[in-house]
Design an enzyme around this catalytic site. Structure first.
Site, PDB file in Angstrom:
ATOM      1  N   TYR A 198      48.439  33.540  41.628  1.00 18.86           N
ATOM      2  CA  TYR A 198      48.018  34.558  40.652  1.00 18.86           C
ATOM      3  C   TYR A 198      47.609  33.897  39.341  1.00 18.86           C
ATOM      4  O   TYR A 198      46.514  34.143  38.815  1.00 18.86           O
ATOM      5  CB  TYR A 198      49.157  35.564  40.400  1.00 18.86           C
ATOM      6  N   THR A 256      46.711  36.670  30.821  1.00 16.39           N
ATOM      7  CA  THR A 256      48.174  36.589  30.871  1.00 16.39           C
ATOM      8  C   THR A 256      48.689  35.277  30.292  1.00 16.39           C
ATOM      9  O   THR A 256      47.965  34.272  30.269  1.00 16.39           O
ATOM     10  CB  THR A 256      48.614  36.705  32.355  1.00 16.39           C
ATOM     11  N   ASP A 257      49.959  35.292  29.893  1.00 13.80           N
ATOM     12  CA  ASP A 257      50.579  34.039  29.420  1.00 13.80           C
ATOM     13  C   ASP A 257      50.885  33.084  30.584  1.00 13.80           C
ATOM     14  O   ASP A 257      51.207  31.922  30.357  1.00 13.80           O
ATOM     15  CB  ASP A 257      51.860  34.338  28.626  1.00 13.80           C
ATOM     16  N   GLU A 258      50.809  33.597  31.817  1.00 11.89           N
ATOM     17  CA  GLU A 258      51.175  32.744  32.963  1.00 11.89           C
ATOM     18  C   GLU A 258      50.213  31.576  33.152  1.00 11.89           C
ATOM     19  O   GLU A 258      50.533  30.618  33.848  1.00 11.89           O
ATOM     20  CB  GLU A 258      51.243  33.566  34.255  1.00 11.89           C
TER      21      GLU A 258
HETATM   22  P1  NAD Z   1      47.922  46.650  38.080  1.00  9.87           P
HETATM   23  O1  NAD Z   1      48.105  45.885  39.338  1.00  9.87           O
HETATM   24  O2  NAD Z   1      48.887  47.736  37.738  1.00  9.87           O
HETATM   25  O3  NAD Z   1      46.469  47.308  38.041  1.00  9.87           O
HETATM   26  C1  NAD Z   1      45.335  46.633  38.493  1.00  9.87           C
HETATM   27  C2  NAD Z   1      44.243  47.664  38.699  1.00  9.87           C
HETATM   28  O4  NAD Z   1      43.059  46.957  39.156  1.00  9.87           O
HETATM   29  C3  NAD Z   1      44.561  48.704  39.774  1.00  9.87           C
HETATM   30  O5  NAD Z   1      44.215  49.982  39.324  1.00  9.87           O
HETATM   31  C4  NAD Z   1      43.694  48.285  40.961  1.00  9.87           C
HETATM   32  O6  NAD Z   1      43.326  49.380  41.790  1.00  9.87           O
HETATM   33  C5  NAD Z   1      42.505  47.663  40.257  1.00  9.87           C
HETATM   34  N1  NAD Z   1      41.787  46.704  41.110  1.00  9.87           N
HETATM   35  C6  NAD Z   1      42.331  45.713  41.870  1.00  9.87           C
HETATM   36  N2  NAD Z   1      41.360  45.056  42.542  1.00  9.87           N
HETATM   37  C7  NAD Z   1      40.176  45.624  42.192  1.00  9.87           C
HETATM   38  C8  NAD Z   1      38.830  45.383  42.536  1.00  9.87           C
HETATM   39  N3  NAD Z   1      38.502  44.417  43.393  1.00  9.87           N
HETATM   40  N4  NAD Z   1      37.864  46.165  41.980  1.00  9.87           N
HETATM   41  C9  NAD Z   1      38.182  47.146  41.116  1.00  9.87           C
HETATM   42  N5  NAD Z   1      39.458  47.441  40.756  1.00  9.87           N
HETATM   43  C10 NAD Z   1      40.447  46.682  41.285  1.00  9.87           C
HETATM   44  O7  NAD Z   1      47.869  45.560  36.933  1.00  9.87           O
HETATM   45  P2  NAD Z   1      48.366  45.629  35.424  1.00  9.87           P
HETATM   46  O8  NAD Z   1      49.773  45.229  35.363  1.00  9.87           O
HETATM   47  O9  NAD Z   1      47.929  46.922  34.847  1.00  9.87           O
HETATM   48  O10 NAD Z   1      47.497  44.434  34.800  1.00  9.87           O
HETATM   49  C11 NAD Z   1      46.200  44.689  34.273  1.00  9.87           C
HETATM   50  C12 NAD Z   1      45.633  43.392  33.744  1.00  9.87           C
HETATM   51  O11 NAD Z   1      46.480  42.862  32.739  1.00  9.87           O
HETATM   52  C13 NAD Z   1      45.489  42.294  34.813  1.00  9.87           C
HETATM   53  O12 NAD Z   1      44.297  41.607  34.579  1.00  9.87           O
HETATM   54  C14 NAD Z   1      46.701  41.381  34.556  1.00  9.87           C
HETATM   55  O13 NAD Z   1      46.420  40.070  34.939  1.00  9.87           O
HETATM   56  C15 NAD Z   1      46.841  41.515  33.063  1.00  9.87           C
HETATM   57  N6  NAD Z   1      48.206  41.321  32.525  1.00  9.87           N
HETATM   58  C16 NAD Z   1      49.262  42.034  33.033  1.00  9.87           C
HETATM   59  C17 NAD Z   1      50.531  41.891  32.463  1.00  9.87           C
HETATM   60  C18 NAD Z   1      51.717  42.676  32.982  1.00  9.87           C
HETATM   61  O14 NAD Z   1      52.831  42.410  32.541  1.00  9.87           O
HETATM   62  N7  NAD Z   1      51.560  43.629  33.876  1.00  9.87           N
HETATM   63  C19 NAD Z   1      50.718  41.004  31.399  1.00  9.87           C
HETATM   64  C20 NAD Z   1      49.601  40.285  30.924  1.00  9.87           C
HETATM   65  C21 NAD Z   1      48.352  40.464  31.477  1.00  9.87           C
HETATM   66  O1  DAU Z   2      53.798  37.204  31.987  1.00 10.29           O
HETATM   67  C1  DAU Z   2      52.824  38.147  32.275  1.00 10.29           C
HETATM   68  C2  DAU Z   2      52.890  38.501  33.745  1.00 10.29           C
HETATM   69  O2  DAU Z   2      54.069  39.287  33.918  1.00 10.29           O
HETATM   70  C3  DAU Z   2      51.668  39.262  34.237  1.00 10.29           C
HETATM   71  O3  DAU Z   2      50.540  38.441  34.126  1.00 10.29           O
HETATM   72  C4  DAU Z   2      51.858  39.706  35.691  1.00 10.29           C
HETATM   73  O4  DAU Z   2      50.759  40.489  36.109  1.00 10.29           O
HETATM   74  C5  DAU Z   2      53.128  40.533  35.772  1.00 10.29           C
HETATM   75  O5  DAU Z   2      53.371  40.894  37.112  1.00 10.29           O
HETATM   76  C6  DAU Z   2      54.315  39.746  35.223  1.00 10.29           C
HETATM   77  O6  DAU Z   2      54.657  38.634  36.090  1.00 10.29           O
HETATM   78  P1  DAU Z   2      56.182  38.255  36.408  1.00 10.29           P
HETATM   79  O7  DAU Z   2      56.230  37.531  37.674  1.00 10.29           O
HETATM   80  O8  DAU Z   2      56.834  37.668  35.208  1.00 10.29           O
HETATM   81  O9  DAU Z   2      56.761  39.768  36.553  1.00 10.29           O
HETATM   82  P2  DAU Z   2      57.746  40.436  37.638  1.00 10.29           P
HETATM   83  O10 DAU Z   2      58.060  41.798  37.124  1.00 10.29           O
HETATM   84  O11 DAU Z   2      57.252  40.307  39.025  1.00 10.29           O
HETATM   85  O12 DAU Z   2      59.052  39.534  37.499  1.00 10.29           O
HETATM   86  C7  DAU Z   2      59.705  39.376  36.254  1.00 10.29           C
HETATM   87  C8  DAU Z   2      60.854  38.418  36.469  1.00 10.29           C
HETATM   88  O13 DAU Z   2      61.851  39.064  37.281  1.00 10.29           O
HETATM   89  C9  DAU Z   2      60.466  37.153  37.207  1.00 10.29           C
HETATM   90  O14 DAU Z   2      61.223  36.070  36.684  1.00 10.29           O
HETATM   91  C10 DAU Z   2      60.889  37.424  38.653  1.00 10.29           C
HETATM   92  C11 DAU Z   2      62.082  38.338  38.502  1.00 10.29           C
HETATM   93  N1  DAU Z   2      62.276  39.342  39.569  1.00 10.29           N
HETATM   94  C12 DAU Z   2      61.221  40.129  39.890  1.00 10.29           C
HETATM   95  C13 DAU Z   2      61.346  41.080  40.869  1.00 10.29           C
HETATM   96  C14 DAU Z   2      60.180  41.958  41.268  1.00 10.29           C
HETATM   97  C15 DAU Z   2      63.508  39.485  40.174  1.00 10.29           C
HETATM   98  O15 DAU Z   2      64.477  38.774  39.833  1.00 10.29           O
HETATM   99  N2  DAU Z   2      63.645  40.436  41.143  1.00 10.29           N
HETATM  100  C16 DAU Z   2      62.611  41.239  41.525  1.00 10.29           C
HETATM  101  O16 DAU Z   2      62.788  42.080  42.446  1.00 10.29           O
END
Ligand code: NAD
Ligand code: DAU
Length: 366
Positions: free
Chosen positions: A160, A134-136
């Site tokens: 995280y 992730t970019d975080e």
């Molecule tokens: P998600 O939470 O939707 O899915 C995570 C999956 O991992 C789920 O299916 C869960 O059951 C599984 N999991 C959790 N713990 C586990 C364990 N101990 N063993 C096996 N499986 C397990 O997450 P996502 O949003 O699909 O993100 C997927 C990946 O991409 C993560 O590594 C996250 O850090 C990364 N990522 C997400 C975003 C985003 O915006 N969602 C952006 C950049 C990177």
């Molecule tokens: O940047 C990549 C990341 O983006 C991933 O690595 C994470 O897995 C993914 O969850 C996401 O993280 P964020 O914290 O940026 O996403 P989230 O959707 O939780 O929140 C997006 C923005 O919106 C953040 O600034 C918080 C805000 N927010 C979020 C929620 C859930 C609100 O204002 N209200 C809300 O209810």
């Protein structure tokens, strides 16, 4: 033909990746490994019902023995590692699972990969461990700071982000020390089908359709760089096929938006869809849009997230010039697709949020 282990393949991005990969590389064998936490749902793999589509392994990446057996038994040659605890708010309240899964779990997978790919004799001739990050990990930006690039120093701010940063370092170390063939991608905020409605975009859509408040943290000025999930999958594919072993690549959408603008945009689109398709009013009678009230009336500013990063932005120049990466979906079309998908898949989001999916799960999986 590759034997691909997709960890977290029943989660949001993992499942989209399995759909993407199966269509693009139908001959590859896919093993989906997932613990099926609250965020993982077999329903995310709907449409892939043929036995040849994928094999499912219900396991925890924290279980070292299970990981090593899996590599041996299935003769895995490629790992795409998505499995993680992924929600920042949960990491603030309960960080333990993030350390277990994201740090220990990733290390267990690396250790299993090393054992099977490097330490025993009849190892596959070529292998790849692709780590999805992730970019975080780069921390937060001010308004005028340049976007994150691959050389931006790590400065994770939430539990995280810190756990993902640790996992990135472990992946790097297993390459540098043992020669494991790894690549890593660091991506910005994804959105699209199958995203669990705890993240901003799907949560706002579900709440708008069910007449619940739209909680905007702080003053809503925080900025994220949004990417449609299919473009992320395409980016990972490019890193895996054209990326240099041991390197990291940033993947982003060139699409920075303030949260409040996103929420207002969702509201306006929902109002327009209800006006154009009055039948939605029958399906979603609690939505303000069902009786002509602007959805924006649900917006509520709430207490800010602890340590809330202000701005993320990805500089994807390296992926663009070295891999030919470019997002295809515009935010306009991507958001419309996502809202349409949520309108058409009410049973999916109701079942994953109200617990009825868990009942189904209990009768189908141990
Ligand atoms: P998600 O939470 O939707 O899915 C995570 C999956 O991992 C789920 O299916 C869960 O059951 C599984 N999991 C959790 N713990 C586990 C364990 N101990 N063993 C096996 N499986 C397990 O997450 P996502 O949003 O699909 O993100 C997927 C990946 O991409 C993560 O590594 C996250 O850090 C990364 N990522 C997400 C975003 C985003 O915006 N969602 C952006 C950049 C990177
Ligand atoms: O940047 C990549 C990341 O983006 C991933 O690595 C994470 O897995 C993914 O969850 C996401 O993280 P964020 O914290 O940026 O996403 P989230 O959707 O939780 O929140 C997006 C923005 O919106 C953040 O600034 C918080 C805000 N927010 C979020 C929620 C859930 C609100 O204002 N209200 C809300 O209810």
């Amino acid at each position: 033909m590759r034997k691909l282990l997709v960890t977290g393949g029943a989660g949001f991005i993992g499942a989209n990746f399995v759909h993407y990969w199966k269509e693009k590389y139908p001959d590859d064998e896919i093993i989906v490994l997932d613990l099926l936490t609250y965020a993982g749902n077999m329903a995310n793999l709907q449409g892939l019902e043929r036995e040849s589509d994928y094999r499912f392994v219900h396991a925890d990446i924290v279980d070292q023995d299970a990981m090593t057996s899996l590599f041996v038994e299935h003769r895995i040659d490629t790992v795409v590692h998505f499995a993680a605890e992924s929600h920042v708010d949960r990491s603030i309240h309960e960080p333990d699972a993030f350390i277990q899964t994201n740090v220990i779990g990733t290390h267990n997978l690396l250790r299993a990969a090393k054992q099977v790919w490097l330490d025993i004799d009849n190892a596959p001739s070529s292998h790849r461990f692709h780590h999805v990050s992730t970019d975080e990990v780069y921390g937060t930006l001010g308004r005028d700071d340049p976007a994150f690039c691959e050389t931006t120093p790590y400065a994770p701010n939430s539990p995280y982000a810190a756990s993902k940063a640790a996992s990135d370092h472990l992946v790097r170390a297993y390459h540098h020390t043992y020669g494991l063939e790894v690549t890593t991608s660091n991506c910005s905020n994804n959105y699209g089908p199958y995203q669990f409605p705890e993240k901003l975009i799907p949560l706002m859509i579900v709440n708008a359709l069910t007449g619940q408040s739209l909680p905007v943290y702080g003053d809503g000025s925080n900025i994220r760089d949004w990417l449609y999930v299919e473009d992320h999958c395409r980016g990972i594919d490019l890193v895996m096929s054209k990326g240099t072993i041991g390197e990291t690549y940033n993947i982003g959408g060139n699409n920075e938006r303030a949260n409040i603008d996103i929420v207002k945009d969702i509201c306006a689109r929902i109002d327009a869809v209800f006006e154009k398709h009055p039948e939605h009013a029958e399906a979603y009678p609690d939505a303000p849009a069902a009786n002509g009230t602007p959805t924006e009336s649900l917006i509520t500013f709430v207490k800010d997230r602890l340590g809330h990063d202000w701005r993320y932005a990805i500089d994807a120049e390296r992926s663009e010039s070295e891999l030919g990466y470019a997002p295809i979906e515009s935010f306009d079309t991507g958001l419309d697709r996502t809202i349409s998908w949520m309108l058409e898949n009410e049973s999916w989001w109701r079942s994953v949020t109200d617990g009825s999916y868990r009942d189904w799960l209990e009768t189908n999986y141990d």
